[in-house]
Design a protein around this motif. Sequence first.
Motif, PDB file in Angstrom:
ATOM      1  N   LEU A 164       0.815  -1.216   0.000  1.00 12.41           N
ATOM      2  CA  LEU A 164       0.000   0.000   0.000  1.00 12.41           C
ATOM      3  C   LEU A 164       0.853   1.273   0.000  1.00 12.41           C
ATOM      4  CD1 LEU A 164      -3.161  -0.503   2.247  1.00 12.41           C
ATOM      5  CD2 LEU A 164      -3.056   0.505  -0.027  1.00 12.41           C
ATOM      6  N   PRO A 165       1.748   1.482   0.979  1.00 10.30           N
ATOM      7  CA  PRO A 165       2.572   2.699   0.949  1.00 10.30           C
ATOM      8  C   PRO A 165       3.498   2.761  -0.256  1.00 10.30           C
ATOM      9  CG  PRO A 165       3.301   1.199   2.689  1.00 10.30           C
ATOM     10  CD  PRO A 165       1.997   0.683   2.200  1.00 10.30           C
ATOM     11  N   ASN A 166       3.849   1.615  -0.829  1.00 14.99           N
ATOM     12  CA  ASN A 166       4.665   1.589  -2.037  1.00 14.99           C
ATOM     13  C   ASN A 166       3.940   2.294  -3.181  1.00 14.99           C
ATOM     14  OD1 ASN A 166       6.473   0.905  -4.122  1.00 14.99           O
ATOM     15  ND2 ASN A 166       5.525  -1.094  -4.394  1.00 14.99           N
ATOM     16  N   HIS A 167       2.680   1.952  -3.392  1.00 18.04           N
ATOM     17  CA  HIS A 167       1.916   2.561  -4.489  1.00 18.04           C
ATOM     18  C   HIS A 167       1.527   4.008  -4.173  1.00 18.04           C
ATOM     19  CE1 HIS A 167       1.570  -0.775  -7.294  1.00 18.04           C
ATOM     20  NE2 HIS A 167       1.481  -1.573  -6.246  1.00 18.04           N
ATOM     21  N   PHE A 168       1.320   4.322  -2.911  1.00 16.26           N
ATOM     22  CA  PHE A 168       1.079   5.717  -2.540  1.00 16.26           C
ATOM     23  C   PHE A 168       2.300   6.565  -2.895  1.00 16.26           C
ATOM     24  CE2 PHE A 168      -2.548   4.657   0.307  1.00 16.26           C
ATOM     25  CZ  PHE A 168      -3.398   5.669  -0.088  1.00 16.26           C
ATOM     26  N   PHE A 172       2.342   9.620  -5.549  1.00 12.40           N
ATOM     27  CA  PHE A 172       2.672  10.990  -5.136  1.00 12.40           C
ATOM     28  C   PHE A 172       3.839  11.560  -5.931  1.00 12.40           C
ATOM     29  CE2 PHE A 172       0.817  10.287  -0.605  1.00 12.40           C
ATOM     30  CZ  PHE A 172      -0.462  10.437  -1.128  1.00 12.40           C
ATOM     31  N   LEU A 173       4.771  10.688  -6.341  1.00 18.93           N
ATOM     32  CA  LEU A 173       5.921  11.153  -7.118  1.00 18.93           C
ATOM     33  C   LEU A 173       5.525  11.578  -8.534  1.00 18.93           C
ATOM     34  CD1 LEU A 173       8.644   8.531  -6.078  1.00 18.93           C
ATOM     35  CD2 LEU A 173       8.649  10.977  -5.562  1.00 18.93           C
ATOM     36  N   ARG A 174       4.362  11.149  -8.986  1.00 19.47           N
ATOM     37  CA  ARG A 174       3.965  11.388 -10.370  1.00 19.47           C
ATOM     38  C   ARG A 174       2.840  12.403 -10.529  1.00 19.47           C
ATOM     39  NH1 ARG A 174       4.567   4.909 -11.666  1.00 19.47           N
ATOM     40  NH2 ARG A 174       6.728   5.035 -12.381  1.00 19.47           N
ATOM     41  N   ILE A 175       2.270  12.851  -9.419  1.00 18.86           N
ATOM     42  CA  ILE A 175       1.190  13.823  -9.522  1.00 18.86           C
ATOM     43  C   ILE A 175       1.620  15.155  -8.939  1.00 18.86           C
ATOM     44  CG2 ILE A 175      -0.557  12.013  -9.456  1.00 18.86           C
ATOM     45  CD1 ILE A 175      -1.149  12.752  -6.575  1.00 18.86           C
ATOM     46  N   ASP A 176       0.840  16.173  -9.249  1.00 17.98           N
ATOM     47  CA  ASP A 176       1.150  17.530  -8.801  1.00 17.98           C
ATOM     48  C   ASP A 176       0.692  17.698  -7.359  1.00 17.98           C
ATOM     49  OD1 ASP A 176       2.155  20.027  -9.056  1.00 17.98           O
ATOM     50  OD2 ASP A 176       0.535  20.840 -10.286  1.00 17.98           O
ATOM     51  N   ILE A 177       1.624  17.480  -6.416  1.00 14.85           N
ATOM     52  CA  ILE A 177       1.296  17.483  -4.996  1.00 14.85           C
ATOM     53  C   ILE A 177       2.507  18.013  -4.223  1.00 14.85           C
ATOM     54  CG2 ILE A 177       2.157  15.164  -4.490  1.00 14.85           C
ATOM     55  CD1 ILE A 177      -0.347  14.662  -2.837  1.00 14.85           C
ATOM     56  N   PRO A 178       2.303  18.671  -3.073  1.00 13.31           N
ATOM     57  CA  PRO A 178       3.450  19.161  -2.288  1.00 13.31           C
ATOM     58  C   PRO A 178       4.443  18.058  -1.942  1.00 13.31           C
ATOM     59  CG  PRO A 178       1.423  20.136  -1.464  1.00 13.31           C
ATOM     60  CD  PRO A 178       1.020  19.106  -2.494  1.00 13.31           C
ATOM     61  N   GLU A 179       5.721  18.385  -1.974  1.00 16.18           N
ATOM     62  CA  GLU A 179       6.777  17.390  -1.789  1.00 16.18           C
ATOM     63  C   GLU A 179       6.734  16.722  -0.424  1.00 16.18           C
ATOM     64  OE1 GLU A 179      11.654  17.058  -2.267  1.00 16.18           O
ATOM     65  OE2 GLU A 179      10.602  18.930  -2.741  1.00 16.18           O
ATOM     66  N   ILE A 180       6.179  17.408   0.575  1.00 15.20           N
ATOM     67  CA  ILE A 180       6.130  16.859   1.925  1.00 15.20           C
ATOM     68  C   ILE A 180       5.365  15.538   1.956  1.00 15.20           C
ATOM     69  CG2 ILE A 180       4.078  18.232   2.467  1.00 15.20           C
ATOM     70  CD1 ILE A 180       6.853  17.140   4.936  1.00 15.20           C
ATOM     71  N   PHE A 181       4.327  15.428   1.106  1.00 14.81           N
ATOM     72  CA  PHE A 181       3.547  14.189   1.050  1.00 14.81           C
ATOM     73  C   PHE A 181       4.383  13.049   0.474  1.00 14.81           C
ATOM     74  CE2 PHE A 181       0.207  17.444   1.071  1.00 14.81           C
ATOM     75  CZ  PHE A 181      -0.597  16.962   2.102  1.00 14.81           C
ATOM     76  N   CYS A 182       5.225  13.364  -0.491  1.00  9.63           N
ATOM     77  CA  CYS A 182       6.126  12.351  -1.060  1.00  9.63           C
ATOM     78  C   CYS A 182       7.107  11.859   0.000  1.00  9.63           C
ATOM     79  CB  CYS A 182       6.880  12.937  -2.249  1.00  9.63           C
ATOM     80  SG  CYS A 182       5.845  13.475  -3.615  1.00  9.63           S
ATOM     81  N   ASN A 183       7.633  12.793   0.796  1.00  8.77           N
ATOM     82  CA  ASN A 183       8.595  12.429   1.833  1.00  8.77           C
ATOM     83  C   ASN A 183       7.960  11.559   2.911  1.00  8.77           C
ATOM     84  OD1 ASN A 183      10.519  13.967   0.493  1.00  8.77           O
ATOM     85  ND2 ASN A 183      10.107  15.802   1.696  1.00  8.77           N
ATOM     86  N   ILE A 184       6.763  11.960   3.361  1.00 10.20           N
ATOM     87  CA  ILE A 184       6.060  11.189   4.390  1.00 10.20           C
ATOM     88  C   ILE A 184       5.730   9.795   3.878  1.00 10.20           C
ATOM     89  CG2 ILE A 184       3.929  11.022   5.739  1.00 10.20           C
ATOM     90  CD1 ILE A 184       3.920  14.079   5.888  1.00 10.20           C
ATOM     91  N   GLY A 186       7.252   8.152   1.485  1.00  6.67           N
ATOM     92  CA  GLY A 186       8.483   7.389   1.319  1.00  6.67           C
ATOM     93  C   GLY A 186       8.985   6.809   2.632  1.00  6.67           C
ATOM     94  N   ILE A 187       8.921   7.611   3.692  1.00  6.76           N
ATOM     95  CA  ILE A 187       9.344   7.146   5.019  1.00  6.76           C
ATOM     96  C   ILE A 187       8.420   6.038   5.515  1.00  6.76           C
ATOM     97  CG2 ILE A 187       9.585   7.825   7.446  1.00  6.76           C
ATOM     98  CD1 ILE A 187      10.428  10.611   6.423  1.00  6.76           C
ATOM     99  N   THR A 188       7.112   6.218   5.298  1.00  6.07           N
ATOM    100  CA  THR A 188       6.129   5.205   5.695  1.00  6.07           C
ATOM    101  C   THR A 188       6.379   3.892   4.972  1.00  6.07           C
ATOM    102  OG1 THR A 188       4.471   6.927   6.065  1.00  6.07           O
ATOM    103  CG2 THR A 188       3.672   4.660   5.862  1.00  6.07           C
ATOM    104  N   PHE A 189       6.673   3.989   3.679  1.00 13.08           N
ATOM    105  CA  PHE A 189       6.965   2.787   2.894  1.00 13.08           C
ATOM    106  C   PHE A 189       8.203   2.075   3.435  1.00 13.08           C
ATOM    107  CE2 PHE A 189       9.466   1.191  -0.851  1.00 13.08           C
ATOM    108  CZ  PHE A 189       8.801  -0.017  -0.936  1.00 13.08           C
TER     109      PHE A 189
END
Length: 217
Positions: A164-168, A172-184, A186-189
């Motif tokens: 699940l966190p892998n696909h999230f 997030f890396l491919r859509i227009d979204i604040p980078e903080i969500f990508c970082n969170i 990634g850490i969760t994954f």
Amino acid sequence: VFKFTFELFFVHVGKKIMKEKYKHPKTVGDREMGKMLPGKIARHFYKITMYTCLTTAEYLILKDKEFFPKSLLGKGEMKNMFKYGYPNSYLQPRDKVFDWFYLTSLAVSISDLISLIPAWGTQSDFKNMLLHHTCTVSLILSSYLTNYSNVGSLVLFVHNISDLPNHFTKLFLRIDIPEIFCNISGITFMLSFIYFRAYVFIDILCTIYFICNYKKV
């Protein structure tokens, strides 16, 4: 059919939410990526939806089973998978709802394998993914037919919830979204992978090995 219809809808969503540089590409690489991204984004939405449903259903079905461990918020112990001893360990009872869940998981894996066929010759990791999906289908089917679906259900749960966190993260890396969500994400994954794949999954393998080799089952 469900997978195809679901992804067909979310392809249009993917075109709207993918990163701006792919919507208005300035390089050939960005242009080519922009053509592929809507399909990839749609697949991430499908995987997130499917893994969420499967994980939730499996937890509700297994949480009170005597072999569902405390490390997965259950009440039992993994060693109880073999409590009936040999040859009765192959004859453990399965209720209908468990069978429905297990065969649904098999159907999902088969649909992933079938949907991979059109990617032949275009997907760089086609051979790896073909081997991966073939092995998954074989393991689910063989564990069901040999009545070792108790072991298989734990493996399925561990893999589904950690994916699940892998696909999230990929989404997030491919859509227009604040980078903080990508970082969170990634850490969760990373943390979930360490816990579920490097701790719980290894615990399952060790339980199977030591119980089968040092006790009469």
